[in-house]
Write a protein that holds these residues in place. Sequence first.
Motif, short mmCIF file in Angstrom:
data_model
loop_
_atom_site.label_atom_id
_atom_site.label_comp_id
_atom_site.label_asym_id
_atom_site.label_seq_id
_atom_site.Cartn_x
_atom_site.Cartn_y
_atom_site.Cartn_z
N UNK A 28 67.28 4.49 82.93
CA UNK A 28 66.04 5.09 82.10
C UNK A 28 65.20 4.21 81.50
N UNK A 29 65.85 2.96 81.19
CA UNK A 29 65.09 1.70 80.39
C UNK A 29 64.12 1.32 81.54
N UNK A 30 64.83 0.84 82.74
CA UNK A 30 64.02 0.29 83.71
C UNK A 30 62.85 1.09 84.28
N UNK A 31 63.25 2.34 84.53
CA UNK A 31 62.25 3.30 84.83
C UNK A 31 60.89 3.22 83.65
N UNK A 32 61.46 3.23 82.36
CA UNK A 32 60.36 3.04 81.32
C UNK A 32 59.65 2.02 81.53
N UNK A 33 60.00 0.76 81.68
CA UNK A 33 59.44 -0.60 81.78
C UNK A 33 58.50 -0.19 82.93
N UNK A 34 58.98 0.15 84.18
CA UNK A 34 58.12 0.42 85.18
C UNK A 34 57.17 1.12 85.04
N UNK A 35 57.09 2.28 84.54
CA UNK A 35 55.95 3.10 84.00
C UNK A 35 54.97 2.56 83.10
N UNK A 36 55.55 1.56 81.98
CA UNK A 36 54.69 0.91 81.23
C UNK A 36 53.94 -0.20 81.81
N UNK A 37 54.45 -0.85 82.80
CA UNK A 37 53.87 -1.77 83.14
C UNK A 37 52.88 -1.38 84.27
N UNK A 38 53.14 -0.10 84.89
CA UNK A 38 52.15 0.64 85.95
C UNK A 38 50.90 0.86 84.95
N UNK A 39 51.03 1.58 83.79
CA UNK A 39 49.96 1.86 82.97
C UNK A 39 49.20 0.59 82.64
N UNK A 40 49.63 -0.57 82.32
CA UNK A 40 49.26 -1.63 81.97
C UNK A 40 48.24 -2.39 83.11
N UNK A 41 48.96 -2.42 84.30
CA UNK A 41 48.29 -2.91 85.71
C UNK A 41 47.23 -1.95 86.09
N UNK A 42 47.45 -0.76 86.02
CA UNK A 42 46.44 0.36 86.53
C UNK A 42 45.01 0.10 85.79
N UNK A 43 45.29 -0.05 84.56
CA UNK A 43 44.07 -0.08 83.65
C UNK A 43 43.32 -1.74 83.82
N UNK A 44 44.14 -2.36 83.87
CA UNK A 44 43.58 -3.79 84.29
C UNK A 44 42.87 -3.90 85.51
N UNK A 45 43.32 -3.39 86.42
CA UNK A 45 42.75 -3.19 87.88
C UNK A 45 41.51 -2.46 87.81
N UNK A 46 41.75 -1.20 87.23
CA UNK A 46 40.19 -0.38 87.14
C UNK A 46 39.33 -1.19 86.57
N UNK A 47 39.38 -1.81 85.34
CA UNK A 47 38.45 -2.28 84.65
C UNK A 47 37.96 -3.62 85.57
N UNK A 48 38.89 -4.49 86.21
CA UNK A 48 38.39 -5.75 86.87
C UNK A 48 37.64 -5.23 88.15
N UNK A 49 38.09 -4.10 88.77
CA UNK A 49 37.64 -3.55 90.17
C UNK A 49 36.19 -3.05 89.82
N UNK A 50 36.07 -1.91 88.64
CA UNK A 50 34.83 -1.39 88.45
C UNK A 50 33.66 -2.58 88.36
#
Length: 825
Positions: A28-50
């Motif tokens: 559960x902890x690893x999955x939570x870390x994965x989801x948290x990282x996904x959110x951070x990386x997705x937001x960062x990618x969207x801002x740079x990509x846009x």
Amino acid sequence: MLLKNDNQKFIKTLSTSCLAANKNRNRIAVLAIVLTTILFMAVATVFQGSEETIKQQDLEMAGSRYMVTANYLSRNDAVKIKEHPDFLEAGMSRTVGTVQNRELTSITAELIWGDENYAQNTYKSLTQGRLPQKENEAACDTEVIRKLGIPAKIGSKFVLKYEINGEIAEKEMTLCGIWKGEKYEQKAQVLISAVFAEKRSPEKTYAVSGIFDSEEHLAEHLDQVLADAGMNPQKTAHDICQGYAYDQSSDSGTIFGALISVLLVLAAGYLIIYNIFRISVLKDIRLYGQLKTVGASPRQIKYMVRRQGLKLLVFGLPAGLVLGWLLGNLLLIFLMKSTNYSKPDFVVPDLFVWAAAAVFTFATVWISCSKPGKLAGRVSPVEALRYQEKETGKKREKKGKESSHRIASMAFANLKRNKGKTLLVVLSISISIVLLNSVLNLTQCFDEETYVRRDAIADFNVSSSAWTKSVPNGEKIVPAKFAADIKKKDGVKDLGFIYYHPVDQEKETAENKELIRITSINGDAVSENLDEFDPNRQLFGFDEKSLERVKIVEGEIDYKKMNSGDYVLMAGFLSDKSEYDKEAQEFHTGDVVSLNIKGTVKNYTVMAVVGVPTQLLTDYSSGGFESVILPAEKFLNLYPQTKENPLHCVFDAEKEYFDSLMKYIDRSSSDYGISVMTKQKAQQNFDDITSTYDASGAILALIFGSIGLLNLLNVIMTGAIARQNEFAVMRSIGMTRKQLRKLFIYEGLSYMVLVLIFSILTSGVMSLTVIKSITAGFWFSQYHFTVVPAFAVSVLFLFLAAVIAYTIDRIYNRGNIIDNLRKVE
């Protein structure tokens, strides 16, 4: 003197053993870390990509990657500037003349010589051949080649008709290079050789364009380059290229949006990771107490907890970064669909972005593990051995109740045993529900009728494809061939033409000679103070059918009476919501105005004041607020040269002819260089915008919801493990397995009842404040309050909570009473 034991290796081994003993917690902890990282990386990618997409496509629209340009240089001066060390890249070019071939009348084509660097940085990457070297060689893009009607292969011959310094000449040319052209382009360049240019062009026609290592202070930097080359910046024509002419820095709204996104992600990640480790620490609290009895320090115990979190981070971080990067690119496609920009390229973020996402996730895990580590380190051995979760509120004496009611009361009372843990679970799940409700509430406020009404005045609204581009105003007209052809088409009804005398931009902004002028109103001379009144006006010609599409603000329109030559309409533009700015209104029905048109002053009576959609006017505004409209016949008497080239033509289609007209328009878009807005297209654009917000919000809500459900799963599962002794005791005093399962399910449902209440209340507050405020910023929206999505999702989560509780009870609360009691010991 204090004696220290060197037991660091033992602590590490013990920490690893604790990690191995909590496999379910770890997943559960690893999955939570994965989801948290996904959110951070997705937001960062969207801002740079846009940012990259908008920047790149702005440069493509401008037709150049260059930052600055110096013009009208001699060859020697051009070479000096080009070789300046401050330029990362620089190219030389010279404009020789214009192409006059009849096949290219629908576009503006220039004869250009440019070196290889110029070709590369003005999007002329050759797909075939090479740059011109001989006098009779030329390179063109695929659209120019198509319009010329020659084969798109090296060696094709064609006659080039061109104008240089007012003289028209012809020469047979050989196609030596080809690059891909843009569909519907209005401006094009034909590259010729240096030999061709030198024989026909004056000496001082060189231009140097360059790229610096930074976009900061471009004007000052270019001035310094010119000064270093021995030139006077004040006397040398130079400018910043169009793609860099405006401030590209993020505005406060963008920065605020980024900050809110980061805080939301940080909060969601923190809630679950902190809760996981806090519950884990409480579960293993006796172990930590026993370690303290054998000499472990609070610092060492805190280190054990944090080390477990960081080891799990090693497993979850890489997967989260990659998945977040892919998700960010997917969200970027949705985001760009709702703008005027085309589909973005696949974005590979900078190393800084990857590092920032990793650092944010690391910080989230570090902070989340700190407090549970302190809790484990502070507990005394005696407290740890006696530890049981206790109710933190005041105890109240309870009266007897029916058995089923007592089980429900016990379940809800168990949540109050640790209010902090309950609050964390409720918050982590509620975030996703509130977010989803907010997104759906926002899109429900988007009004399709308002959107379509602004963009689609008729079934078809035809303008030049250059209408909104940065090209000379004389090019923003509907080609004569199309205007003539559309009159003959079957199925066309209510066809209307709008005429405008294109104003040369330099004259317009400098002397306003081409604009008409109001000299008096009701016999009173107008003020010469431009701050009080601007007498300069734009003049349009509307035929009878096109006037049926304007909004009457005052008076009535009698087109036959207008044709007497004594009447005009005063026209202000309508807002996006089809509202007329009454505060800016300057004229009223019956006013007599004296107009100076082409040097002749004549009195006109204002027949009516009308509001006109911006799609029927020019894409820019000159002079005062209200423009002047003449009937088309009178306008064409003044400007007969505009008769064949209207500014807009609007028409509806008979139902059975709509599809055939649509196909004709599609072909004409390419052949004539026109831009067409239809009701279908406007509706599709509206659907794209709403689907973008829906999809993006749903994806983010799904991730937040997954985090919340993981938290609920973790709480229920760790509760089942940690309370096996408690449940065994309850069974020993007469509680049945069925009652115990019901208690466990009621506990899961109790969490979700609190989530339902909190989510609906918070969603309501968000709707009345944030969503209402955001809605006011969208011209095509009408605010509507709703918490229906929050209620629906909460009910779904109620069902999931019951299923999770039932399943976990079946897994962990098995066996006989004696075995369960011994298991805990």
